[in-house]
Structures are given as structure tokens and as C-alpha cells.
Write an enzyme that holds these catalytic residues in place. Structure first.
Site, mmCIF file in Angstrom:
data_model
loop_
_atom_site.group_PDB
_atom_site.id
_atom_site.type_symbol
_atom_site.label_atom_id
_atom_site.label_comp_id
_atom_site.label_asym_id
_atom_site.label_seq_id
_atom_site.Cartn_x
_atom_site.Cartn_y
_atom_site.Cartn_z
ATOM 1 N N LYS A 86 -16.742 8.426 21.127
ATOM 2 C CA LYS A 86 -16.953 6.980 20.954
ATOM 3 C C LYS A 86 -17.892 7.332 19.860
ATOM 4 O O LYS A 86 -17.790 6.657 18.768
ATOM 5 C CB LYS A 86 -16.278 6.826 21.608
ATOM 6 C CG LYS A 86 -15.341 6.341 22.363
ATOM 7 C CD LYS A 86 -14.623 5.275 23.916
ATOM 8 C CE LYS A 86 -13.654 5.851 24.262
ATOM 9 N NZ LYS A 86 -12.850 5.378 25.815
ATOM 10 N N GLN A 144 -15.860 2.315 29.793
ATOM 11 C CA GLN A 144 -15.297 3.441 30.403
ATOM 12 C C GLN A 144 -14.272 3.574 31.540
ATOM 13 O O GLN A 144 -14.914 3.448 32.458
ATOM 14 C CB GLN A 144 -15.846 5.115 30.197
ATOM 15 C CG GLN A 144 -15.124 6.178 30.461
ATOM 16 C CD GLN A 144 -14.648 6.743 28.569
ATOM 17 O OE1 GLN A 144 -14.429 5.398 27.456
ATOM 18 N NE2 GLN A 144 -13.445 6.534 29.075
ATOM 19 N N ASP A 165 -10.760 -2.388 23.943
ATOM 20 C CA ASP A 165 -9.903 -2.356 24.801
ATOM 21 C C ASP A 165 -7.483 -2.143 24.240
ATOM 22 O O ASP A 165 -6.544 -2.061 24.563
ATOM 23 C CB ASP A 165 -9.851 -1.445 25.671
ATOM 24 C CG ASP A 165 -10.483 -0.753 25.791
ATOM 25 O OD1 ASP A 165 -10.107 0.697 25.225
ATOM 26 O OD2 ASP A 165 -12.003 -0.119 26.888
#
Ligand code: GUN
Length: 283
Positions: free
Chosen positions: A52, A96, A119
Site C-alpha cells: 500500500k 489493516q 476501505d
């Protein structure tokens, strides 16, 4: 003959566009910034977080990493999220997953401000998605939509069967396909006659998390097959949810594993970070 959909090529195409866009935003004093939180020492999570950060570097998005120890409490993590929510320099926040067992992951995902929820996991953003006016879009499903668009495959009027009903992929995939005017069936472990249902699909999306689960008898001739799996076969080799060698010859388009859907997820995370930055600056 099947067309193999090249996720890396489509990723690079999209990242190039975004790099230009970020440059233009920078010229106007807008600096998209992604804050990534990682808790503990899970090696797979470390690889994902590094990927990322690399995608941020490629597109000119600023990345910040917050690495917290394994024994972090829910309260400590929520305190960090509160700080990042009120930091005007942070456009997007991603925690995460998975987080260690002592942490209440639902509380964490609900604490991230919907405006910074890159997200698209916050219930408010999931709700907006379900009524068709989401600004943040779920990364893996949206990456799949971009792949189809790139290949000139329009879901409108097509039968789409999704195998797997996770909150991260299956359910939001069903929403995006519905919004794109496909006729959608969402299958799961209790689905009766799965092979028969799957073989009705013009577009078949496999997101079950079981190696080589989709076999040739479950696929219609000429179907488009999208494989979201990241599994290991009996020899420990990386493979998808689709038994690629037997299924591929029946398809019109298929995504390989690796090099298919995987690269698109992070690409769409970059897209959401840019969207968030623009929205926050009303630009
Ligand atoms: N862990 C595995 N996939 C994901 C993802 O898409 N988002 C987050 N936050 N964690 C993950």
C-alpha cells in the site's frame, strides 16, 4: 479462446491517471494522504501494508504508517483513530485487518470517520453503497468493475453469480453489480445446487477462499470468470478459488492468480484516498 485479464496492466493504467490527478491537486494545495495502521507482527499484513505504501509512492499520495505493538488495547487504538480523524492533513485512514484478538474490530471500523473510511467498511458507507450513492467504494469489488470496464464488458442485463458472501467482497460486489444493472445471485455454503446456479452465470465471481473450488462443470461456455481467491494448493503453491487449467478454456475472459484481481484492490484504495482528499477540500 479465453482472454486473460491482466490486472497489472490495468493497475498501471489507472495509477498513471491518478498520478497526474494528484499532481494537479498538489498544484492547488491539496495533498492526499493515507494513514495506515498496523497492529502486531502478522507477516502477511506487513507485506500488504508495504504494498500500500509503495502504491502511494507511485501515485504521489503521502503515506503515514502507525505500527502498534501486538498487545495494543481497543482503547489505545480508538485514541489513535480519534487523533487521525481530527488531523486535517490525513485524507484517509486504514486499519489493516486482522487485528489481534483482544481488539474489538467492529468498534475500530465504526470509529473511523466515514469521510476518511477508504476501505468502505463503515456502516454509513455500506448503507450509502446499498442505496447507490456511495462516494467511497469497496476496493476489491470496485477494482473488478474497473477491470470489466477496461475490457469493454458491460454487466447490464447479464446474469452475475457471486460465490461467497463476505462483508469485504461478496456482499459489496452484489451491490455494485446490481447498480450496474446485472441480475445478481449471491451464493454461499447453504446454496442448493451450487454447480447448476453457477453455470447460469454470464459473469461468475469466485470469492470463497477455497483453493480451486470452481471447477469446469460450474462454468457456462463463454462466461467471464473473476477469481478473487488467494489460496495455496496441496503443494503450497499460490492459486485462486478457480481451477484455472480446466476452467480457462471454457471462458471468454478470465483473471489469473496471481496478477488478476489482487493488484486492483490497492489501486482502488488510492482512488478512494484521492476522492476523500477532494471531498474534504470541497474540490
Ligand atoms: N486485510 C486484508 N484485506 C484487507 C483490506 O482490504 N482492508 C483492510 N483494512 N485490511 C485487509
Amino acid at each position: 479462446m479465453a482472454n486473460i485479464i491482466d490486472g497489472k496492466k490495468i493497475r498501471d493504467y489507472n495509477l498513471d491517471i491518478m498520478k497526474k490527478e494528484v499532481g494537479e491537486l498538489n498544484d492547488r494545495g491539496i495533498f492526499p494522504c493515507l494513514a495506515v495502521i498496523i497492529v502486531g507482527n502478522d507477516p502477511a499484513s506487513r507485506v500488504y501494508v508495504n504494498n500500500k505504501k509503495a502504491a502511494c509512492a507511485k501515485t504521489g499520495i503521502i503515506s503515514r504508517e502507525y505500527a502498534l505493538p501486538e498487545e495494543t488495547s481497543t482503547e489505545e487504538l480508538l485514541a489513535l483513530i480519534d487523533k487521525l480523524n481530527s488531523d486535517d492533513e490525513v485524507s484517509g485512514i486504514l486499519c489493516q485487518l486482522p487485528v489481534p484478538a483482544q481488539i474489538d474490530s467492529d468498534a475500530v471500523l465504526e470509529r473511523i470517520s466515514p469521510a476518511k473510511d477508504v476501505d468502505c467498511f463503515h456502516p454509513e458507507n455500506v448503507g450509502r453503497l446499498s442505496i447507490g450513492n456511495g462516494k467511497m467504494l469497496p476496493c476489491t469489488p470496485n477494482g473488478i468493475m474497473k477491470m470489466l470496464e477496461y475490457e469493454g464488458i458491460d454487466p447490464e442485463g447479464k446474469t452475475c453469480v457471486i460465490i461467497g458472501r463476505s462483508n469485504i467482497v461478496g456482499k459489496p460486489m452484489a451491490m455494485l453489480m446490481t447498480a450496474a444493472n446485472a441480475t445478481v445471485t449471491l451464493c454461499h455454503r447453504k446454496t442448493a445446487n451450487l454447480a447448476q446456479v453457477a453455470s447460469s452465470a454470464d459473469i461468475l465471481v469466485a470469492c470463497v477462499g477455497k483453493p480451486k473450488f470452481v471447477t469446469a462443470d460450474m462454468v457456462k461456455d463463454g462466461a467471464v470468470v473473476i477469481d478473487v481467491g488467494m489460496d495455496r494448493d496441496e503443494n503450497g503453491k499460490l492459486c485462486g478459488d478457480v481451477d484455472y487449467d480446466s476452467v480457462m478454456p471454457k471462458t471468454s475472459y478470465i483473471t489469473p492468480v496471481p496478477g488478476g484481481v489482487g493488484p486492483m484492490t490497492i489501486t482502488m484504495l488510492m482512488r478512494n484516498t484521492i476522492t476523500a482528499a477532494k471531498e474534504q477540500k470541497n474540490s
